[in-house]
Scaffold this motif. Sequence first.
Motif, PDB file in Angstrom:
ATOM      1  N   GLY A   9       0.799  -1.213   0.000  1.00 37.19           N
ATOM      2  CA  GLY A   9       0.000   0.000   0.000  1.00 37.19           C
ATOM      3  C   GLY A   9       0.834   1.266   0.000  1.00 37.19           C
ATOM      4  N   GLU A  10       0.167   2.390  -0.256  1.00 31.83           N
ATOM      5  CA  GLU A  10       0.842   3.690  -0.254  1.00 31.83           C
ATOM      6  C   GLU A  10       1.423   4.009   1.112  1.00 31.83           C
ATOM      7  OE1 GLU A  10       1.394   5.842  -2.619  1.00 31.83           O
ATOM      8  OE2 GLU A  10       0.196   5.062  -4.288  1.00 31.83           O
ATOM      9  N   THR A  11       0.715   3.637   2.161  1.00 32.58           N
ATOM     10  CA  THR A  11       1.174   3.926   3.521  1.00 32.58           C
ATOM     11  C   THR A  11       2.404   3.104   3.868  1.00 32.58           C
ATOM     12  OG1 THR A  11      -1.086   4.453   4.214  1.00 32.58           O
ATOM     13  CG2 THR A  11       0.512   3.953   5.956  1.00 32.58           C
ATOM     14  N   GLU A  12       2.420   1.842   3.466  1.00 33.35           N
ATOM     15  CA  GLU A  12       3.505   0.946   3.850  1.00 33.35           C
ATOM     16  C   GLU A  12       4.793   1.194   3.072  1.00 33.35           C
ATOM     17  OE1 GLU A  12      -0.288  -0.991   5.036  1.00 33.35           O
ATOM     18  OE2 GLU A  12       0.430   0.032   3.235  1.00 33.35           O
ATOM     19  N   PHE A  13       4.679   1.642   1.825  1.00 28.18           N
ATOM     20  CA  PHE A  13       5.866   1.726   0.977  1.00 28.18           C
ATOM     21  C   PHE A  13       7.004   2.546   1.583  1.00 28.18           C
ATOM     22  CE2 PHE A  13       8.285   3.934  -2.377  1.00 28.18           C
ATOM     23  CZ  PHE A  13       8.980   2.837  -2.878  1.00 28.18           C
ATOM     24  N   PRO A  14       6.792   3.765   2.073  1.00 35.35           N
ATOM     25  CA  PRO A  14       7.930   4.526   2.619  1.00 35.35           C
ATOM     26  C   PRO A  14       8.610   3.815   3.789  1.00 35.35           C
ATOM     27  CG  PRO A  14       6.040   5.962   2.276  1.00 35.35           C
ATOM     28  CD  PRO A  14       5.546   4.557   2.109  1.00 35.35           C
ATOM     29  N   PHE A  15       7.802   3.221   4.669  1.00 34.70           N
ATOM     30  CA  PHE A  15       8.354   2.519   5.832  1.00 34.70           C
ATOM     31  C   PHE A  15       9.182   1.307   5.402  1.00 34.70           C
ATOM     32  CE2 PHE A  15       7.547  -1.119   8.750  1.00 34.70           C
ATOM     33  CZ  PHE A  15       8.317  -0.694   9.820  1.00 34.70           C
ATOM     34  N   LEU A  16       8.637   0.501   4.485  1.00 40.57           N
ATOM     35  CA  LEU A  16       9.341  -0.700   4.045  1.00 40.57           C
ATOM     36  C   LEU A  16      10.594  -0.365   3.250  1.00 40.57           C
ATOM     37  CD1 LEU A  16       6.286  -2.870   2.915  1.00 40.57           C
ATOM     38  CD2 LEU A  16       7.458  -2.917   5.130  1.00 40.57           C
ATOM     39  N   SER A  17      10.513   0.638   2.389  1.00 38.82           N
ATOM     40  CA  SER A  17      11.694   1.018   1.607  1.00 38.82           C
ATOM     41  C   SER A  17      12.792   1.558   2.510  1.00 38.82           C
ATOM     42  CB  SER A  17      11.327   2.028   0.520  1.00 38.82           C
ATOM     43  OG  SER A  17      10.754   3.194   1.069  1.00 38.82           O
ATOM     44  N   ASP A  18      12.417   2.261   3.587  1.00 40.54           N
ATOM     45  CA  ASP A  18      13.419   2.733   4.551  1.00 40.54           C
ATOM     46  C   ASP A  18      14.119   1.572   5.240  1.00 40.54           C
ATOM     47  OD1 ASP A  18      12.932   5.380   3.972  1.00 40.54           O
ATOM     48  OD2 ASP A  18      11.723   5.773   5.756  1.00 40.54           O
ATOM     49  N   LEU A  19      13.395   0.476   5.488  1.00 45.80           N
ATOM     50  CA  LEU A  19      14.012  -0.701   6.103  1.00 45.80           C
ATOM     51  C   LEU A  19      15.001  -1.373   5.151  1.00 45.80           C
ATOM     52  CD1 LEU A  19      10.953  -2.358   7.892  1.00 45.80           C
ATOM     53  CD2 LEU A  19      12.853  -1.154   8.979  1.00 45.80           C
ATOM     54  N   LEU A  20      14.701  -1.343   3.856  1.00 46.25           N
ATOM     55  CA  LEU A  20      15.560  -1.990   2.868  1.00 46.25           C
ATOM     56  C   LEU A  20      16.759  -1.135   2.465  1.00 46.25           C
ATOM     57  CD1 LEU A  20      12.752  -3.339   0.525  1.00 46.25           C
ATOM     58  CD2 LEU A  20      14.259  -4.758   1.932  1.00 46.25           C
ATOM     59  N   ARG A  21      16.580   0.183   2.427  1.00 44.06           N
ATOM     60  CA  ARG A  21      17.564   1.081   1.838  1.00 44.06           C
ATOM     61  C   ARG A  21      18.969   0.938   2.416  1.00 44.06           C
ATOM     62  NH1 ARG A  21      18.692   2.151  -2.485  1.00 44.06           N
ATOM     63  NH2 ARG A  21      16.519   2.717  -2.948  1.00 44.06           N
ATOM     64  N   PRO A  22      19.173   0.788   3.745  1.00 36.84           N
ATOM     65  CA  PRO A  22      20.546   0.681   4.260  1.00 36.84           C
ATOM     66  C   PRO A  22      21.325  -0.507   3.709  1.00 36.84           C
ATOM     67  CG  PRO A  22      19.015   1.139   6.048  1.00 36.84           C
ATOM     68  CD  PRO A  22      18.185   0.800   4.844  1.00 36.84           C
ATOM     69  N   TYR A  23      20.639  -1.512   3.168  1.00 40.46           N
ATOM     70  CA  TYR A  23      21.293  -2.728   2.692  1.00 40.46           C
ATOM     71  C   TYR A  23      21.255  -2.842   1.167  1.00 40.46           C
ATOM     72  CZ  TYR A  23      19.945  -3.619   7.509  1.00 40.46           C
ATOM     73  OH  TYR A  23      19.737  -3.489   8.864  1.00 40.46           O
ATOM     74  N   ALA A  24      20.580  -1.909   0.494  1.00 42.38           N
ATOM     75  CA  ALA A  24      20.295  -2.078  -0.924  1.00 42.38           C
ATOM     76  C   ALA A  24      21.331  -1.458  -1.849  1.00 42.38           C
ATOM     77  CB  ALA A  24      18.915  -1.505  -1.244  1.00 42.38           C
ATOM     78  N   GLY A  25      22.297  -0.724  -1.314  1.00 41.35           N
ATOM     79  CA  GLY A  25      23.313  -0.118  -2.158  1.00 41.35           C
ATOM     80  C   GLY A  25      22.701   0.770  -3.225  1.00 41.35           C
ATOM     81  N   SER A  26      23.079   0.544  -4.491  1.00 43.51           N
ATOM     82  CA  SER A  26      22.564   1.351  -5.594  1.00 43.51           C
ATOM     83  C   SER A  26      21.297   0.776  -6.213  1.00 43.51           C
ATOM     84  CB  SER A  26      23.638   1.480  -6.684  1.00 43.51           C
ATOM     85  OG  SER A  26      23.975   0.193  -7.191  1.00 43.51           O
ATOM     86  N   ALA A  27      20.769  -0.279  -5.620  1.00 41.17           N
ATOM     87  CA  ALA A  27      19.567  -0.907  -6.175  1.00 41.17           C
ATOM     88  C   ALA A  27      18.390   0.057  -6.140  1.00 41.17           C
ATOM     89  CB  ALA A  27      19.226  -2.168  -5.394  1.00 41.17           C
ATOM     90  N   GLU A  28      17.546  -0.041  -7.147  1.00 43.28           N
ATOM     91  CA  GLU A  28      16.335   0.774  -7.212  1.00 43.28           C
ATOM     92  C   GLU A  28      15.207   0.073  -6.474  1.00 43.28           C
ATOM     93  OE1 GLU A  28      13.153   2.287 -10.615  1.00 43.28           O
ATOM     94  OE2 GLU A  28      15.236   1.887 -11.168  1.00 43.28           O
TER      95      GLU A  28
END
Length: 210
Positions: A9-28
């Motif tokens: 959902g729209e609400t969950e996306f920012p929270f979940l992407s923030d959890l992934l971002r520290p480990y995702a490097g340059s991944a989109e």
Amino acid sequence: MPDIILLTGETEFPFLSDLLRPYAGSAEISHAGSLEDLKRLCRTGPERHRRLIGFCTSVIVPEEIISSLDGNCYNFHPAPPSYPGYHPASFAIYNGATTFGATAHRMTATVDAGEIVGTGTFAVPPGCNLGDLLIAAYSATASLFSELAPKLAKTDVPLPPVQVEWGDHTYRKADHERMRKITASMDRNEMKRRLEAFGEIYSPLPTNSH
């Protein structure tokens, strides 16, 4: 590292992407809120390896999309493996479950049937109602996502399965509709159980998951 499509959902996306971002490097990290969004993102070409992650989504991902991503697709189901399928929390309330939880699994063409790669469990307090159980399941699913986020973002190889099996019965919409029917021949206790478990209530969760 794989690019990631988050089906949520729209609400969950920012929270979940923030959890992934520290480990995702340059991944989109891209957002799909619907099947149409997902199809559009999957048409952009296979120039980079991609991983699909569904989180508390009602979208049923077609087999052709799962195949096009080489099966590199995972789903977070807001219920334990013993409750696959539709409206699992309602059936848990009706059955008087004393534990509940969350499941992460590989997506397959069959809903809630792929290899399980992670679980979370919590005790259901006495007298817990459907609304409280839905919220607790949602929280457990978010915690499981946070736990698996490093593996989901940092590696493009399949996550190892855990030694847990799905329950024998996958609950369907027809099961839920049948349990919502109240008849004059039912005793008062059965009526009460069904109303508590299957009556109308605001749900923070979708009714389906993959």
